[in-house]
Design an enzyme around this catalytic site. Sequence first.
Site, PDB file in Angstrom:
ATOM      1  N   THR A  15     -21.044  53.718  16.951  1.00 33.96           N
ATOM      2  CA  THR A  15     -20.455  54.881  17.630  1.00 33.96           C
ATOM      3  C   THR A  15     -18.994  54.600  17.962  1.00 33.96           C
ATOM      4  O   THR A  15     -18.675  53.621  18.636  1.00 33.96           O
ATOM      5  CB  THR A  15     -21.235  55.202  18.918  1.00 33.96           C
ATOM      6  OG1 THR A  15     -22.578  55.529  18.549  1.00 33.96           O
ATOM      7  CG2 THR A  15     -20.620  56.380  19.664  1.00 33.96           C
TER       8      THR A  15
ATOM      9  N   HIS B  13     -20.289  64.182  19.278  1.00 33.27           N
ATOM     10  CA  HIS B  13     -21.292  63.769  20.248  1.00 33.27           C
ATOM     11  C   HIS B  13     -21.971  65.005  20.857  1.00 33.27           C
ATOM     12  O   HIS B  13     -22.412  64.983  22.004  1.00 33.27           O
ATOM     13  CB  HIS B  13     -20.634  62.934  21.348  1.00 33.27           C
ATOM     14  CG  HIS B  13     -21.339  61.654  21.688  1.00 33.27           C
ATOM     15  ND1 HIS B  13     -20.911  60.420  21.259  1.00 33.27           N
ATOM     16  CD2 HIS B  13     -22.434  61.417  22.447  1.00 33.27           C
ATOM     17  CE1 HIS B  13     -21.711  59.477  21.760  1.00 33.27           C
ATOM     18  NE2 HIS B  13     -22.651  60.057  22.481  1.00 33.27           N
TER      19      HIS B  13
ATOM     20  N   ILE C 173     -25.838  71.815  15.027  1.00 35.87           N
ATOM     21  CA  ILE C 173     -26.777  72.283  13.990  1.00 35.87           C
ATOM     22  C   ILE C 173     -28.062  72.755  14.681  1.00 35.87           C
ATOM     23  O   ILE C 173     -28.720  71.983  15.367  1.00 35.87           O
ATOM     24  CB  ILE C 173     -27.131  71.138  13.006  1.00 35.87           C
ATOM     25  CG1 ILE C 173     -25.902  70.609  12.291  1.00 35.87           C
ATOM     26  CG2 ILE C 173     -28.254  71.589  12.053  1.00 35.87           C
ATOM     27  CD1 ILE C 173     -25.502  71.301  11.039  1.00 35.87           C
TER      28      ILE C 173
HETATM   29  C1  FMN Z   1     -29.524  63.100  25.364  1.00 36.27           C
HETATM   30  C2  FMN Z   1     -28.520  62.641  24.348  1.00 36.27           C
HETATM   31  C3  FMN Z   1     -28.203  61.283  24.253  1.00 36.27           C
HETATM   32  C4  FMN Z   1     -27.296  60.840  23.283  1.00 36.27           C
HETATM   33  N1  FMN Z   1     -27.066  59.499  23.142  1.00 36.27           N
HETATM   34  C5  FMN Z   1     -26.257  59.062  22.131  1.00 36.27           C
HETATM   35  C6  FMN Z   1     -26.090  57.680  21.875  1.00 36.27           C
HETATM   36  O1  FMN Z   1     -26.673  56.824  22.548  1.00 36.27           O
HETATM   37  N2  FMN Z   1     -25.260  57.310  20.860  1.00 36.27           N
HETATM   38  C7  FMN Z   1     -24.589  58.220  20.081  1.00 36.27           C
HETATM   39  O2  FMN Z   1     -23.837  57.850  19.189  1.00 36.27           O
HETATM   40  N3  FMN Z   1     -24.753  59.551  20.305  1.00 36.27           N
HETATM   41  C8  FMN Z   1     -25.575  59.981  21.284  1.00 36.27           C
HETATM   42  N4  FMN Z   1     -25.759  61.322  21.465  1.00 36.27           N
HETATM   43  C9  FMN Z   1     -25.096  62.277  20.540  1.00 36.27           C
HETATM   44  C10 FMN Z   1     -25.987  62.553  19.329  1.00 36.27           C
HETATM   45  O3  FMN Z   1     -26.111  61.432  18.496  1.00 36.27           O
HETATM   46  C11 FMN Z   1     -25.431  63.688  18.464  1.00 36.27           C
HETATM   47  O4  FMN Z   1     -24.122  63.357  18.047  1.00 36.27           O
HETATM   48  C12 FMN Z   1     -25.419  65.044  19.153  1.00 36.27           C
HETATM   49  O5  FMN Z   1     -26.547  65.219  19.976  1.00 36.27           O
HETATM   50  C13 FMN Z   1     -25.391  66.122  18.074  1.00 36.27           C
HETATM   51  O6  FMN Z   1     -25.249  67.382  18.636  1.00 36.27           O
HETATM   52  P1  FMN Z   1     -26.481  68.396  18.900  1.00 36.27           P
HETATM   53  O7  FMN Z   1     -27.189  67.871  20.110  1.00 36.27           O
HETATM   54  O8  FMN Z   1     -25.787  69.668  19.115  1.00 36.27           O
HETATM   55  O9  FMN Z   1     -27.364  68.389  17.654  1.00 36.27           O
HETATM   56  C14 FMN Z   1     -26.667  61.785  22.425  1.00 36.27           C
HETATM   57  C15 FMN Z   1     -26.994  63.141  22.527  1.00 36.27           C
HETATM   58  C16 FMN Z   1     -27.918  63.570  23.459  1.00 36.27           C
HETATM   59  C17 FMN Z   1     -28.268  65.029  23.506  1.00 36.27           C
END
Ligand code: FMN
Length: 357
Positions: free
Chosen positions: A161, A247, A281
């Site tokens: 990340t 993110h 998405i």
């Molecule tokens: C509850 C939650 C925790 C997340 N934790 C991480 C993480 O630990 N590492 C990371 O790279 N992205 C994290 N993300 C981002 C997701 O990998 C992703 O990029 C994002 O949820 C995509 O968008 P969407 O929720 O609209 O599909 C997190 C997202 C959510 C909703």
Amino acid sequence: VVPALSLREFRTPDQWAAAAQRLLPHHIWTYISGGAFDELCLRRNRWAFEQLALRPGYPREAAPVDLTTTVLGSEISLPVMLSPASQQINVHPDAEAATARGAGDAGTLMIVPFSVGERLERTAEAATGPLWLNVYHDNRGKTQAMVERAAAAGYRALCVTADNPMPFLKEGDRRAWYLMQFQEVRFALHEDPFPDLTMPMRALTWDELAWFREITSLPIVLKGIVTAEDAHLAVEHGVDAVFVSNHGGRMIDAQLATIEVLPEVVDAVAGRAEVYLDSGIRRGTDAVKALALGARAVGIGRPWYWGLALGGSDGVRTVLEQLREEVAAALRYCGCSTLTDIDRRAVTTVQRTPAAL
Ligand SMILES: Cc1cc2nc3c(=O)[nH]c(=O)nc-3n(C[C@H](O)[C@H](O)[C@H](O)COP(=O)(O)O)c2cc1C
């Protein structure tokens, strides 16, 4: 947890989200659903998809639609992967193990997050499909140990990340995080017996990324790239895939939607690495728009999280199966029967939205 039969009653993303919201404690729901600051980026991710329209193509030969593809050599049966999301133990007791089974049963890949309720080896034992490990870089010793464990446990790639350069809490999370400390939350970094209650702090630099390349032969995915400049540097530093992501609007509010920046990243990468996209998405048509603009596959975050909360592995699988149907339908309506048939001609920008809409 909702019985499997009734899971199929949720058809739209809004229905899944509303049911998850009803089920979960308020602060957990806030943690999952929220975006940074005024949630401009969170909304823009959706708005930008809505500004693009597909250009259907009929009549065409009615060959069955084939959604299989590969991501860094792993075959997946639909071009939708599970983006990494931490804290799964807050919504389901089987946490990452359930998510991994749901992904594998639907024929796709899970990116296992860094802060988890389950050690990475145990998630690998439960998995029925390919896994990548999400890495937040900390000190080299810790990171290298984790990378070696992941390789030994059969993880097929590292997803590093990039878009978290400093510890940052969404405003809504200040309270949520505070409350979570007092729960039986096993928030840990694949450690046993979970000694570490903080996220890694060290910002990722290009030099550190070059070091990753030295310590592992696993393919490296760099997640959180949103500009041509960084995409170019990522490829120069030897990454195998660039993951266009903001993110899900959770990091810095004032930025474009990922679907808006995808074309510049695809052009900068120029075929030298695979390109994926997530953030916003929700429908098969969104996925097809991203594929048309050059993504090889897409990721979802919150949608599978709702599925996990409502039905464990069945919930995750059901969300993915619904997306599979929608992606297949969108491809068919665009006159395509495989993922390689789709290109930029399949999307167009809406010029003028009728006032009635
Ligand atoms: C509850 C939650 C925790 C997340 N934790 C991480 C993480 O630990 N590492 C990371 O790279 N992205 C994290 N993300 C981002 C997701 O990998 C992703 O990029 C994002 O949820 C995509 O968008 P969407 O929720 O609209 O599909 C997190 C997202 C959510 C909703």
